[in-house]
Motif scaffolding. Sequence first.
Motif, PDB file in Angstrom:
ATOM      1  N   ASP A   1       0.849  -1.189   0.000  1.00 62.22           N
ATOM      2  CA  ASP A   1       0.000   0.000   0.000  1.00 62.22           C
ATOM      3  C   ASP A   1       0.884   1.238   0.000  1.00 62.22           C
ATOM      4  O   ASP A   1       1.344   1.685   1.043  1.00 62.22           O
ATOM      5  CB  ASP A   1      -0.931   0.002   1.211  1.00 62.22           C
ATOM      6  CG  ASP A   1      -1.850   1.207   1.225  1.00 62.22           C
ATOM      7  OD1 ASP A   1      -2.072   1.812   0.157  1.00 62.22           O
ATOM      8  OD2 ASP A   1      -2.338   1.562   2.313  1.00 62.22           O
TER       9      ASP A   1
ATOM     10  N   ASP B   1      -0.174   4.107  -1.308  1.00 61.38           N
ATOM     11  CA  ASP B   1      -1.039   5.284  -1.354  1.00 61.38           C
ATOM     12  C   ASP B   1      -0.884   6.203  -0.154  1.00 61.38           C
ATOM     13  O   ASP B   1      -1.034   7.411  -0.285  1.00 61.38           O
ATOM     14  CB  ASP B   1      -2.509   4.867  -1.471  1.00 61.38           C
ATOM     15  CG  ASP B   1      -2.793   4.142  -2.775  1.00 61.38           C
ATOM     16  OD1 ASP B   1      -2.024   4.328  -3.747  1.00 61.38           O
ATOM     17  OD2 ASP B   1      -3.771   3.375  -2.815  1.00 61.38           O
TER      18      ASP B   1
ATOM     19  N   GLU C   1       3.214   9.694  -3.693  1.00 57.03           N
ATOM     20  CA  GLU C   1       2.346  10.434  -4.607  1.00 57.03           C
ATOM     21  C   GLU C   1       1.817   9.476  -5.669  1.00 57.03           C
ATOM     22  O   GLU C   1       2.532   8.599  -6.142  1.00 57.03           O
ATOM     23  CB  GLU C   1       3.181  11.573  -5.233  1.00 57.03           C
ATOM     24  CG  GLU C   1       2.359  12.661  -5.883  1.00 57.03           C
ATOM     25  CD  GLU C   1       1.955  12.321  -7.302  1.00 57.03           C
ATOM     26  OE1 GLU C   1       2.689  11.622  -8.035  1.00 57.03           O
ATOM     27  OE2 GLU C   1       0.854  12.746  -7.678  1.00 57.03           O
ATOM     28  N   ALA C   2       0.561   9.631  -6.033  1.00 50.66           N
ATOM     29  CA  ALA C   2      -0.148   8.668  -6.881  1.00 50.66           C
ATOM     30  C   ALA C   2       0.557   8.398  -8.212  1.00 50.66           C
ATOM     31  O   ALA C   2       0.690   7.245  -8.626  1.00 50.66           O
ATOM     32  CB  ALA C   2      -1.577   9.134  -7.123  1.00 50.66           C
ATOM     33  N   THR C   3       1.011   9.428  -8.901  1.00 52.16           N
ATOM     34  CA  THR C   3       1.672   9.238 -10.192  1.00 52.16           C
ATOM     35  C   THR C   3       2.963   8.447 -10.029  1.00 52.16           C
ATOM     36  O   THR C   3       3.269   7.559 -10.824  1.00 52.16           O
ATOM     37  CB  THR C   3       1.976  10.602 -10.853  1.00 52.16           C
ATOM     38  OG1 THR C   3       0.754  11.330 -10.978  1.00 52.16           O
ATOM     39  CG2 THR C   3       2.608  10.444 -12.211  1.00 52.16           C
TER      40      THR C   3
ATOM     41  N   ARG D   1       2.131   4.775  -9.255  1.00 54.08           N
ATOM     42  CA  ARG D   1       1.657   4.106 -10.473  1.00 54.08           C
ATOM     43  C   ARG D   1       2.838   3.767 -11.392  1.00 54.08           C
ATOM     44  O   ARG D   1       2.916   2.671 -11.935  1.00 54.08           O
ATOM     45  CB  ARG D   1       0.642   4.997 -11.189  1.00 54.08           C
ATOM     46  CG  ARG D   1      -0.122   4.319 -12.285  1.00 54.08           C
ATOM     47  CD  ARG D   1      -1.306   5.126 -12.823  1.00 54.08           C
ATOM     48  NE  ARG D   1      -1.208   6.564 -12.760  1.00 54.08           N
ATOM     49  CZ  ARG D   1      -1.798   7.327 -11.810  1.00 54.08           C
ATOM     50  NH1 ARG D   1      -2.514   6.784 -10.853  1.00 54.08           N
ATOM     51  NH2 ARG D   1      -1.679   8.638 -11.824  1.00 54.08           N
TER      52      ARG D   1
ATOM     53  N   ARG E   1       5.831  12.288   2.622  1.00 53.45           N
ATOM     54  CA  ARG E   1       5.439  11.652   1.360  1.00 53.45           C
ATOM     55  C   ARG E   1       6.594  11.641   0.376  1.00 53.45           C
ATOM     56  O   ARG E   1       7.392  12.566   0.345  1.00 53.45           O
ATOM     57  CB  ARG E   1       4.276  12.404   0.701  1.00 53.45           C
ATOM     58  CG  ARG E   1       2.988  12.324   1.475  1.00 53.45           C
ATOM     59  CD  ARG E   1       1.821  12.960   0.745  1.00 53.45           C
ATOM     60  NE  ARG E   1       1.511  12.377  -0.544  1.00 53.45           N
ATOM     61  CZ  ARG E   1       0.873  11.231  -0.735  1.00 53.45           C
ATOM     62  NH1 ARG E   1       0.489  10.513   0.288  1.00 53.45           N
ATOM     63  NH2 ARG E   1       0.604  10.794  -1.939  1.00 53.45           N
TER      64      ARG E   1
END
Length: 144
Positions: free
Chosen positions: A45, A47, A51-53, A56, A134
């Motif tokens: 996990d 998330d 950071e999302a980008t 991914r 983050r």
Amino acid sequence: MFGLLGRPTRGELDARRAQRVTRVLELVERFVYDLGLLIAGDPVDLDGYVEATSARRLGDAVRPALVGGAPTRPDFGEYAQVRIEGDLLDQSAPVRTVVEFDDRSRLVGETGSTPVHARRRVRLHLLLDPGISRVLDHRIERAA
């Protein structure tokens, strides 16, 4: 305690720097550990702290190896060299780190045997948010 003109004393700055270094090291360790889990095919996990980008992109980079069916046994060694770049006390600027470690990870064959691979030196660049909570971006490369 503040010195003359309301500026922090050297001791206060040292304490603040030590706190921030500890937070950087904790976040770096978490990312490297999760990277190992990810290449082993374990659920991770990201998330909550990546950071999302960037998360991914990391998943997309690892996915082809996982789809290929040969699981990896991660081994990043016991030690890593971590360098923090820039002014760590500037709480308005992102924190840049460079992490280098020896990657001795191995592919596990169908029989469960693990072929021996030469160790590779890996350099991981991380961009952390100013609050050091983050990972904003990452780049992984082979070190010379």
